[in-house]
Enzyme design. Structure first.
Site, PDB file in Angstrom:
ATOM      1  N   ASP B 196       0.667  -1.300   0.039  1.00 13.94           N
ATOM      2  CA  ASP B 196       0.040  -0.130   0.192  1.00 13.94           C
ATOM      3  C   ASP B 196       0.921   1.117   0.217  1.00 13.94           C
ATOM      4  O   ASP B 196       2.170   1.195   0.505  1.00 13.94           O
ATOM      5  CB  ASP B 196      -0.867  -0.039   1.335  1.00 13.94           C
ATOM      6  CG  ASP B 196      -1.922   1.288   1.396  1.00 13.94           C
ATOM      7  OD1 ASP B 196      -1.963   2.079   0.501  1.00 13.94           O
ATOM      8  OD2 ASP B 196      -2.610   1.048   2.528  1.00 13.94           O
ATOM      9  N   HIS B 369      -5.122   3.954   6.187  1.00 14.23           N
ATOM     10  CA  HIS B 369      -3.841   3.717   5.396  1.00 14.23           C
ATOM     11  C   HIS B 369      -2.562   4.406   6.172  1.00 14.23           C
ATOM     12  O   HIS B 369      -2.511   5.324   6.648  1.00 14.23           O
ATOM     13  CB  HIS B 369      -3.809   4.350   3.751  1.00 14.23           C
ATOM     14  CG  HIS B 369      -4.758   3.739   3.220  1.00 14.23           C
ATOM     15  ND1 HIS B 369      -4.856   2.429   2.305  1.00 14.23           N
ATOM     16  CD2 HIS B 369      -6.245   4.275   3.010  1.00 14.23           C
ATOM     17  CE1 HIS B 369      -5.964   2.497   1.750  1.00 14.23           C
ATOM     18  NE2 HIS B 369      -6.828   3.023   2.118  1.00 14.23           N
TER      19      HIS B 369
END
Lengths: 559, 559
Positions: B196, B369
């Site tokens: 990510d 995130h």
């Protein structure tokens, strides 16, 4: 309603919106206009280039207008002058740089010789006469030099208008906000403070413009090749900092983009931009230099599609093609609504190999507007009886009201008003006494009023679902459909398997002929029938509801 | 190209874009699919509801597919299943909550009995067989419970895929990221980390989801009347916190919005959402409570026009009308591109008198995130030979590459790849060896493939300048224009003074008849002539260039 010793305040623009700042202060015999700005379209106004305030209210009161007093040279404060000044033809009062920018704009529409432009210097502390009112400009720091607010003495008391401001302690031009005059106003007693509020969401204080120069020093020192800085054409202070840092590091600077080049020329001519080491060079000469000896300043920091940065990112610029030794600084924050286009450009530049420095990862932009603590400080300095926030959306007005409430103001002394609200300032109170209609004018290219809200709404609708045009030739005398109906579509597929297009044409013809058999029918009925038959076919086949445009050609037998 | 002991990695979506995550790992005989997500349209795709990846590549290799392994239940990871799973019909592997969400979606398209859904529990540390590969899921913290990454053992070595993650030290479900397994992977030796990167712009660490709960406590305690919390339907942890805080302050909670109600029901059934004090009530019962005893959780935190929050803001919701004792919490950050619609709603709510709490002024949202330091920590934990960022735009990929470079990786070990790039992982190196075409499928309502890129571009063009349709009936045999040309317009004014419409019709007729006199002409030539005559009239009169749609009806003499 107009009473002696009162004054009326009306926002023709810039209230509950960001853009097209223009408001009016009015006594029985006299009227002053503060600013004359334009706005930019939002996504519900596709194809529109700029949005103007409606100045019909001013046109009707032309004889009363004592002047248009301009706070600073940003588009949202001067941009409507080229389009609409002719409607009012009043004298314009401005500081020297602002006047230079206005002259440049008016020259483009060949009105620079018509305007009566009166330059004042805020350091002289002038008291400008405007009938029953007087206007005292005072310096404020903002993101363009020579910005002022106004102290406006009216029959109802002293009104202080901050305009766009921050309290930059170290402005690049060394001209801080004029605390002394603000304190002097407070001593005289201020009835109403009209305050900037657009940056109220941010706590603390807005950073000084000099912070950007410090970032430039670090980034420039590390850049292995060309540096491309994109910023607003009006950000003279930032352009100055690029020139200064480039000079100190042995780089030359070239500008690309018409509005930027115009502003740099005007600011240099008037002494607001200095180039002691002659680092400014022509772009053509810049390309002859070694890549680590050049900085380009370019337009397009908001992702404007025709500006230099967009064209570079789209590999559509004849002078600059990005390669992997380039450093691009996007020295701006995306204005709400522009995020997608700004980030698309940043992504393209990264993809082409550039190192991109932008506001989300480095201090390459600071706001020109006061944050929470500065807004409080302004209230503390001016000590107004009443406060009225402007230059913000509803959320900014509401948060400014919260802030004033915390400082002890009650709801009778905090005025959240809307566009067109007529606020009357009496000696004993301030209240909304009336509302006038406010409008907006859409400009496409150079044309005003070519589109209205209804047309814009049609444009948006078509862009969502597409359009199907169905043309039918009809012989009314014979009561017959002549030839085949023709069908065309834009933005929607009608060439799909179901329903077959021919089947629809046959159904349409039958339906219309049955209608015609029954006797005389109006054009409107025929059009409606075309719409309903087509719409139902398309919906049954595709579950879509595109706009249907019927066209009926009336034909007579050819003899 | 396919060599023994190598494995191919191809991103069909989710690379250099945020959305429609789906990638493929492939050996000679076996293929695994990781995630099966959808994307949302950008402003260049008007009218499009969702965007799907093109899975033609998978369809061609259906026999090789050993499974679709899903990391978590967000739309951009599972959303394409209802539309495209039938093309591949492979077994789906997921955690319990994710499986519940998938079943709910598949039920809506009546495919819930067709799918072969295999639930795994990451706490059991299963090793899932996939032909020549094995898959080991490990827990990660994200903004939805039961999220996992995968350790994928391939003939070319161990690949670790983080999927969407952060290192939340205090997750609401008390299930932190599985450090032990990550460390165990590192000991075994990791060939490649697929990470990510979408939050790489932010320095430091992402705040824990619990921070939002702390804000709720303060805001709920001060709210004088109703509280309306808008958030993502999938943010189960946030819904849990609303329930907990409401319960502790004696308020009940009702949900409004179909997707939210579905997710709450599924999460409750599966035990991922607990309501020990029975604060959840039906919305109809909620309205009977005192206003300071109720919290509504609603959909629409991204400004989606049909969702509950938009309808409330537009005064178009039958159950909730805003008044000045209401507190609205927009518990989300606007996703890039949604800022304008989100802020429009916030402004409307303020205007109607509500106190609005949103991410720019309070900690009512945290990202799911990892920020910069967490991305570094993941690399430090896993100690991969190679890194490959995904789940980001080009800028995120580039900034992640910078971050890896700072940690000592060189360009041979950092892989910035594009959509469709085939990355081959050999035992001694990793490199792009091929590129396959990747496409996207546009969905409008329930219809796939009703529009293509060209039609979308036409829609955008018309929305900028409008459209003028000109229909002419022509008798080819007689070489004559029959009746009057008809002109219709959408989104553009042709009823302006100049040029007069009649003049244009006459010019058009003359031009066409001159053409027809010269002999047989094609339909195409007639259409082009209509375009050119109309365009030049409109441009001369108005300096506008709307799209011109010619329609020719061929008619024969009526006998």
């Amino acid at each position: 309603m107009q009473l002696a010793n009162s004054v009326q305040l009306t926002f023709l623009g810039g209230m509950a919106e960001v853009g097209k700042n223009i408001f009016v202060l009015e006594t029985e015999d006299d009227l002053v206009v503060i600013d004359f700005g334009l706005g930019f379209p939002d996504e519900s106004q596709p194809g529109v280039d700029v949005v103007l305030p409606d100045v019909a209210y001013l046109k009707e009161r032309r004889d009363k207008i004592r002047g248009i007093f301009i706070t600073h040279g940003h588009e949202d404060h001067i941009g409507a002058l080229p389009y609409l000044w002719s409607e009012v033809r009043a004298p314009i009062f401005a500081t020297r740089l602002t006047a230079g920018l206005i002259t440049g704009k008016m020259r483009e529409v060949k009105l620079d010789r018509d305007i009566d432009l009166r330059v004042f210097d805020p350091d002289d502390h002038p008291v400008l006469a405007a009938g029953a009112m007087t206007i005292e400009p005072f310096r404020v720091t903002h993101s363009i030099p020579d910005a002022v607010g106004f102290g406006i003495t009216t029959p109802a008391g002293l009104i202080v208008h901050t305009s766009d401001f921050k309290f930059d302690p170290t402005p690049v031009d060394n001209k801080p906000t004029d605390y002394a005059t603000l304190e002097a106003f407070a001593e005289r007693g201020v009835k109403l403070l009209i305050s900037d509020c657009v940056h109220v969401e941010t706590v603390g204080e807005t950073l000084s413009e000099r912070v950007v120069g410090e970032t430039y020093e670090q980034v420039f020192a590390q850049a292995p090749g060309r540096i491309i800085v994109a910023t607003f054409a009006s950000l003279i202070a930032r352009i100055q900092q690029v020139i200064d840092v480039a000079g100190s590091q042995g780089r030359k600077v070239a500008t690309l983009g018409r509005s930027l080049q115009n502003n740099v020329r005007i600011a240099q001519e008037l002494g607001y931009l200095t180039d002691p080491n002659s680092v400014l060079v022509d772009a053509r000469d810049a390309h002859k230099l070694a890549e680590d000896k050049i900085v380009f300043i370019v337009t397009g920091s908001q992702g404007e599609p025709m500006a230099v940065l967009s064209r570079i990112a789209n590999r559509d610029h004849h002078e600059i093609q990005i390669h992997d030794r380039d450093t691009v600084i996007v020295s701006a924050s995306p204005i709400p609504g522009n995020e997608t286009s700004v980030y698309r450009i940043i992504d393209q530049l990264f993809h082409q190999g550039a190192e991109v420095i932008y506001s989300a990862i480095a201090r390459v932009h600071v706001s020109g507007h006061a944050s929470g603590d500065e807004l409080r400080r302004m209230i503390g300095l001016v000590k107004p009886e009443h406060v009225l926030p402007t230059h913000g959306e509803y959320r900014h007005l509401a948060l400014y009201a919260d802030l004033a409430r915390e400082l002890g103001y009650d709801d009778d002394h905090i005025h959240k008003v809307g566009p067109g609200d007529v606020v009357t300032i009496f000696s004993e109170r301030v209240s909304v006494t009336d509302r006038i209609p406010t409008g907006r004018i859409f400009v496409e290219g150079r044309s005003m009023n070519t589109v209205d809200e209804e047309m814009l709404s049609h444009r948006s609708n078509i862009s969502q679902e597409g359009l199907i045009t169905v043309a039918v030739a009809i012989d009314l005398e014979a009561g017959q459909v002549v030839g085949d109906p023709q069908i065309a579509s834009v933005g929607v597929s009608i060439h799909l398997e179901k329903p077959p297009l021919d089947e629809m044409k046959i159904a349409l013809r039958e339906s219309l002929e049955k209608m015609l058999e029954q006797g005389t029918v109006s054009l409107e009925r025929i059009e409606n029938r075309i719409r309903s038959v087509t719409a139902s076919y398309v919906y049954r086949g595709h579950r879509r509801r595109p706009r249907i445009q019927p066209i009926v050609l009336l034909v007579s037998p050819v003899t």
